[in-house]
Every structure is written in structure tokens, then in C-alpha cells.
Design an enzyme around this catalytic site. Structure first.
Site, mmCIF file in Angstrom:
data_model
loop_
_atom_site.group_PDB
_atom_site.id
_atom_site.type_symbol
_atom_site.label_atom_id
_atom_site.label_comp_id
_atom_site.label_asym_id
_atom_site.label_seq_id
_atom_site.Cartn_x
_atom_site.Cartn_y
_atom_site.Cartn_z
ATOM 1 N N SER A 39 0.814 -1.212 0.000
ATOM 2 C CA SER A 39 0.000 0.000 0.000
ATOM 3 C C SER A 39 0.851 1.267 0.000
ATOM 4 O O SER A 39 1.600 1.524 -0.931
ATOM 5 C CB SER A 39 -0.959 -0.027 1.187
ATOM 6 O OG SER A 39 -1.877 1.043 1.118
ATOM 7 N N HIS A 40 0.761 2.037 1.067
ATOM 8 C CA HIS A 40 1.410 3.337 1.164
ATOM 9 C C HIS A 40 2.812 3.254 1.762
ATOM 10 O O HIS A 40 3.464 4.276 1.956
ATOM 11 C CB HIS A 40 0.555 4.264 2.031
ATOM 12 C CG HIS A 40 0.240 3.676 3.377
ATOM 13 N ND1 HIS A 40 -0.552 2.559 3.511
ATOM 14 C CD2 HIS A 40 0.626 4.015 4.619
ATOM 15 C CE1 HIS A 40 -0.647 2.255 4.796
ATOM 16 N NE2 HIS A 40 0.060 3.112 5.487
ATOM 17 N N ASP B 283 -1.899 6.699 -3.479
ATOM 18 C CA ASP B 283 -0.800 6.005 -2.802
ATOM 19 C C ASP B 283 -0.213 4.891 -3.668
ATOM 20 O O ASP B 283 -0.483 4.800 -4.870
ATOM 21 C CB ASP B 283 -1.276 5.448 -1.464
ATOM 22 C CG ASP B 283 -2.253 4.295 -1.623
ATOM 23 O OD1 ASP B 283 -3.009 4.287 -2.622
ATOM 24 O OD2 ASP B 283 -2.271 3.389 -0.772
ATOM 25 N N ASP C 245 -0.668 1.617 -4.109
ATOM 26 C CA ASP C 245 -1.503 0.690 -4.877
ATOM 27 C C ASP C 245 -2.805 1.305 -5.365
ATOM 28 O O ASP C 245 -3.657 0.602 -5.900
ATOM 29 C CB ASP C 245 -1.783 -0.572 -4.062
ATOM 30 C CG ASP C 245 -2.632 -0.317 -2.829
ATOM 31 O OD1 ASP C 245 -2.559 0.799 -2.274
ATOM 32 O OD2 ASP C 245 -3.355 -1.231 -2.395
ATOM 33 N N ASP D 137 -5.379 2.883 -3.739
ATOM 34 C CA ASP D 137 -6.652 2.809 -3.031
ATOM 35 C C ASP D 137 -6.881 3.961 -2.050
ATOM 36 O O ASP D 137 -7.944 4.049 -1.448
ATOM 37 C CB ASP D 137 -6.820 1.458 -2.324
ATOM 38 C CG ASP D 137 -5.776 1.191 -1.244
ATOM 39 O OD1 ASP D 137 -4.894 2.042 -1.030
ATOM 40 O OD2 ASP D 137 -5.853 0.107 -0.619
ATOM 41 N N ARG D 138 -5.896 4.831 -1.883
ATOM 42 C CA ARG D 138 -6.073 5.980 -0.990
ATOM 43 C C ARG D 138 -6.041 7.275 -1.784
ATOM 44 O O ARG D 138 -5.598 7.308 -2.926
ATOM 45 C CB ARG D 138 -4.973 5.997 0.085
ATOM 46 C CG ARG D 138 -4.992 4.772 0.961
ATOM 47 C CD ARG D 138 -3.898 4.826 2.013
ATOM 48 N NE ARG D 138 -3.860 3.586 2.770
ATOM 49 C CZ ARG D 138 -3.730 3.513 4.088
ATOM 50 N NH1 ARG D 138 -3.601 4.609 4.800
ATOM 51 N NH2 ARG D 138 -3.719 2.345 4.699
ATOM 52 N N LYS E 46 -11.299 0.233 -1.205
ATOM 53 C CA LYS E 46 -11.248 1.688 -1.294
ATOM 54 C C LYS E 46 -10.610 2.056 -2.629
ATOM 55 O O LYS E 46 -9.876 1.274 -3.211
ATOM 56 C CB LYS E 46 -10.489 2.289 -0.120
ATOM 57 C CG LYS E 46 -9.171 1.640 0.251
ATOM 58 C CD LYS E 46 -8.643 2.232 1.558
ATOM 59 C CE LYS E 46 -7.367 1.549 2.036
ATOM 60 N NZ LYS E 46 -7.631 0.255 2.680
#
Length: 542
Positions: A112-113, A276, A278, A280-281, A375
Site C-alpha cells: 500500500s502506502h 498512494d 496501490d 486505493d487511498r 477503497k
């Protein structure tokens, strides 16, 4: 042919909030990634001709594990693997592909982030057939399999070339390489009024999207520049890199400081956003104003009917417990359901599948809707653009109008990163031990009305999650929440969430650090943060 390789279990393959995350060198240990992949295949007990989606955010070690996963899927009986070209698939795009192609599930390679590179972070998570993260019953089964694993299966031949779109075979399994962007971009165009947004941009509305050298660069260029007509260069840092260009792909005030600085300038763009690692944010910034994720969720929910996909209204809103209660006031005024869940997108899945909610969000910059089961950063950006185009107002005007109607919720999250795990656990245990006696205690002008350790019973499937964060609520509704994050790979991350509601419009312009000062001081006193961790200030405030 299939080769069965003897192995021994690792004792640290328990999936966290978003799968298994460790440093790259940890994943590079012999058998480590293969063991976890085999545990997934054993736990989900599918594969007999099923379809599996595989993709990731392009971080270091992504390609090697994808090629391994393809060979192992062939050895475990899958009939088809669908993989994004070059191994790239944003997390929401992977969710959409699982749903569209009726796959039995998907393997998403991302942390992710978190930062990337040879010594950075790596992660593997499994998404189920609805496109959402595996629920706890499945992650627990994966851990049980990983803890007793003695062998894994792999196809001996080399995996096909994943840099070219098309189909090939590995044994009896079809390997289909797809454009990672096209299906997702088509989905976005079906949800929003692209013609209206195109006209708005053509009229002079300016924007900037920072892809942070992560996966959303190609998505942003196709959607914002190609389909919506934003000028070339609107998307910055748009080439995905294994180390994210040496940066930290977390769209917050610290790591997206350059974007925020540009947006604060008098001649800055009208609208800014970032996503981010991947995809999703999201971060939403207007000229001279940064929109908090909690406010963004509430504003999107209140204005969603301006977009074609939500023109008939939304069924309800779900938010994670630490997310501010701003969305609650929207739900109450609109007469729709509001669901408070533990942190982790997997807890929204049953509500979305049952049609109880349409829009979900977390304070950690994640918002999404029932179009996928993850998300979705670009979805949030596009809904904001649709709202701005329909209202013909600035970001600041939309935010201030929302506060005038619903009141302002002052809110901050304080992150204390990579602190000693024993110290962090001791802090939480101490809080837990004092919960029963906390009601009625006074801290300055604040009086505790209730305190608990949040637990949740899913209203759809009846599953129960306990120990989800300590809530301390004060008379008047202000809150402090303490929880340990499950997304880090080193030490512990203590997150402290601080919230105060203000109805009086005359006080809405107060600086958050002033509005929340007493609560911040109280959080340190109640949590004994300095005493137990040695930290005098958080690493990140969002």
C-alpha cells in the site's frame, strides 16, 4: 510438470489488516513467498479450473513473486490466471477485474502506502470472489495452513512473458495478460458525468494529480488527461517505479508536501489530488485548503447524487470506528443508515454485498463505493471533480458550505511510528486495565462520559471482532481513540485519533491545532505516551 518441494513453516506469516507485510529481504528468504502463496491456495480450497486475478503496485520484487504465483497457480489446478501487463494492477482495478471476470479470487502484491525498494516493504494479500479483502475467517485459515506447511507445488516451466497483452498457456492453465487500465477506466466513465467534467476543465478549471511514482500514474493519464482533456503534465510523478522514486507513496501532508505547497500558492491549481502505492487511498486539496479524509467522506456522501451512478440517492454510509463522526450527521439528516465498523476494508464487504451501504470510508485516506469492494483513490478524485463541476464552486466553498449545514468536526490523527512493540503493547494494556474506572474522571475541562475497547458484531453474517481500539468519549461528544496499526513492518505504530465537534459557524475558522489542543494534551496524559514510549511528538499528523 508439477514439482512438489519440501519446506518448513515460518512462524511469522499471520496476515494483518491488509495481508502479510514484511521487508523485501524477509520475503526473499528461500521458500518464504512460496510458503505463503501455497497457504492461500490450500486455505481457499479452490483452483479446480477456477480463474485467479494477479497483480500489484509495481514495487521492488513485484515481478518475481507474480511469476512465481503464476507457476504455483498452474500447479494448484487453476484454469486461468489474469494478470495486468507488466504485473501492474491497482488494488481497486484488481477488485473490479475479479468481479467482472467472475474470478474465484485474486492475489494482490502491495504494501500500500509503505515505502518500496530493495530494503523497503512488500506485501501479499488475498481478495475473495466479491473483489474484497479476505475476511478474518479466511485469513485465520491461511495462517493455520502456513503454520503447518510441509510442501508447496510449483509448475517447473518458466512463466510466460507478462509484458505483452494476450493469451498463452502454462500446462493446462491459460495465462491472460490484460491492459491494467482499460476496464477500470471504462468503469469510471460509467459512474461519472465525464462530459460535464470535460466541459468544466475546458472552461479553465485547473488541476494537478500526484501519482507519487506509484501505480496510479497510467490510470491518471488515461482518465484525467486522455478522457477528460486535462493538459499534459496534469499528472505528475506518473511513471511507476520499484522504489517510488525514493519517496514514500503515502498521500498525506508530510509525503505529499510538494503538492500541498503548490496548492497553497496564490497562482496554484484549483484542485489537487494524490494517491498512494496501490491506488486505493486519496488526498484532496483545494486552493488554500487541505480536506481531511473524514470530511471528504462526509462531503462525498452528502453530494453523491450529483453523479449519475448515485442520482437516486445512497443506501447508507459505513465508516471505520476511528474515522470522525462527520459522516454520522450526514446519515442522520438524510435519513439513511450509518454503520461503524473496525478498521479494515474487509469489514465493509458484507454491508456492501447486502445493499445496506453505498459509500464507505476510513480516516486513513480511503473512500469508496459499491462499484468495487476496495477503497478507491481515483474514484474519490473523480467524484470530487463531478461535484465541483455540477456545483460550479471551489473546493473551499464546498467544504465551508458543508460545515455550515452539518457543523465542523475538528479532527487529527497522530502517528507514532516504529516504537518499541513491548512499550506500545504496555501502553494499550494499561489503558485497557483502567477503562472500568475512567468514567467520571476530569481532565481539565473534559469529563469522561464513557470508555471502552471497541468490539463489533457484523449485522449481516454475525461474525464478531474484539479488541479493535480503545475509545474515550467526553461529555459533549469529543473523543480520543487509541489503537495499534496493523499495516507496518517494523516495531509498532501507535495511532491516536482526536476529535471535537463544533456547531457554531463563528468558530469553524479556528485552527485545528488550537481547537484540539486540550484534547491532544489529554491524550498524552491518559495514554502516558511520553512516559511509555519516550516520544515527545508524533512522527506524522494527518
Amino acid at each position: 510438470m508439477i514439482e512438489t518441494i519440501a519446506t518448513k513453516p515460518f512462524d511469522d506469516q499471520k496476515p494483518g489488516t491488509s495481508g502479510l507485510r514484511k521487508k523485501v529481504p524477509h520475503f526473499q528468504q528461500p521458500h518464504y513467498a512460496a510458503n505463503f502463496l501455497q497457504a492461500i491456495f490450500d486455505a481457499v480450497a479452490t483452483g479446480d479450473g477456477d480463474t485467479l486475478v494477479i497483480g500489484g503496485d509495481g514495487r521492488f520484487y513485484n515481478r518475481e513473486v507474480i511469476l512465481l504465483a503464476i507457476r504455483m497457480a498452474a500447479a494448484n489446478g487453476y484454469g486461468r490466471v489474469i494478470v495486468g501487463r507488466g504485473g501492474l494492477l491497482s488494488t481497486p482495478a484488481a477488485s473490479h477485474l475479479i468481479r467482472k471476470r467472475q474470478a474465484s479470487g485474486g492475489i494482490i502484491l502491495s504494501a500500500s502506502h509503505n515505502p518500496g525498494g530493495p530494503t523497503g516493504d512488500f506485501g501479499i494479500k488475498y481478495n475473495i470472489a466479491n473483489g474484497g479483502p479476505a475476511p478474518e475467517r479466511i485469513t485465520e485459515a491461511i495462517f493455520a495452513k502456513a503454520s503447518s506447511l510441509t510442501r508447496y507445488r510449483v509448475w517447473t516451466e518458466t512463466a510466460p512473458d507478462i509484458s505483452r497483452i494476450g493469451e498463452s498457456r502454462l500446462g493446462d492453465m491459460v495465462v491472460e495478460v490484460v491492459d491494467p487500465v482499460a476496464d477500470y477506466a471504462d468503469l469510471m466513465e460509467s459512474l461519472f458525468d465525464f462530459a460535464l467534467i470535460r466541459e468544466f476543465i475546458a472552461s479553465g478549471f485547473t488541476l494537478r494529480f500526484d501519482a507519487m511514482h506509484a501505480v496510479t500514474g497510467p490510470y491518471g493519464r488515461e482518465i484525467l488527461e486522455n478522457r477528460l482533456g486535462a493538459p499534459r503534465g496534469t499528472v505528475i510523478n506518473g511513471v511507476p517505479l520499484p522504489d517510488f522514486g525514493g519517496g514514500h507513496p503515502d498521500p498525506n501532508a508530510v509525503h505529499a508536501a510538494a503538492l500541498i505547497e503548490e496548492m497553497m500558492a496564490p497562482d496554484g491549481p484549483d484542485f489537487g489530488a494524490a494517491s498512494d502505492g496501490d491506488g486505493d487511498r486519496n488526498l484532496i486539496v483545494g486552493k488554500g485548503i487541505v480536506v481531511s479524509p473524514s470530511d471528504s467522506l462526509a462531503i462525498l456522501a452528502a453530494n453523491a447524487p450529483l453523479a449519475p451512478a448515485y442520482a437516486g440517492g445512497i443506501a447508507g454510509i459505513a465508516r471505520s470506528m476511528p474515522t470522525s463522526q462527520a459522516a454520522d450527521r450526514v446519515a442522520e439528516k438524510r435519513g439513511i443508515g450509518l454503520y461503524e465498523t473496525p478498521t479494515g476494508w474487509k469489514f465493509f464487504g458484507t454491508l456492501l454485498d447486502a445493499g445496506k451501504v453505498t459509500i464507505c470510508g476510513e480516516e486513513s485516506a480511503g473512500t469508496g463505493s459499491d462499484h468495487v469492494r476496495e477503497k478507491d483513490g481515483l474514484w474519490a478524485v473523480l467524484l470530487w471533480l463531478n461535484i465541483l463541476a455540477a456545483r460550479r464552486e471551489s473546493v473551499r466553498a464546498v467544504v465551508e458550505s458543508h460545515w455550515a449545514e452539518f457543523g465542523r468536526t475538528f479532527y487529527q490523527r497522530h502517528d507514532y511510528e516504529e516504537i518499541d512493540s513491548a512499550a506500545a503493547e504496555g501502553l494499550m494494556e494499561s489503558l485497557h486495565d483502567r477503562l472500568a474506572s475512567m468514567a467520571g474522571q476530569r481532565f481539565g475541562t473534559l469529563v469522561v462520559s464513557e470508555a471502552d475497547d471497541f468490539s463489533y458484531k457484523d449485522p449481516i453474517d454475525g461474525s464478531v471482532a474484539t479488541g479493535q481500539g480503545i475509545r474515550i468519549v467526553f461529555s459533549g461528544g469529543s473523543r480520543i481513540v487509541f489503537r495499534l496499526s496493523g499495516t507496518g513492518t517494523q516495531g509498532a505504530t501507535l495511532r491516536v485519533y482526536i476529535e471535537r465537534y463544533e456547531k457554531d459557524p463563528a468558530r469553524h475558522a479556528t485552527a485545528p491545532e488550537i481547537a484540539l489542543k486540550e484534547l491532544v494534551d489529554t491524550a498524552d496524559a491518559i495514554g502516558e505516551i511520553r512516559k511509555r514510549t519516550g516520544r515527545t511528538r508524533p512522527d506524522v499528523i494527518t
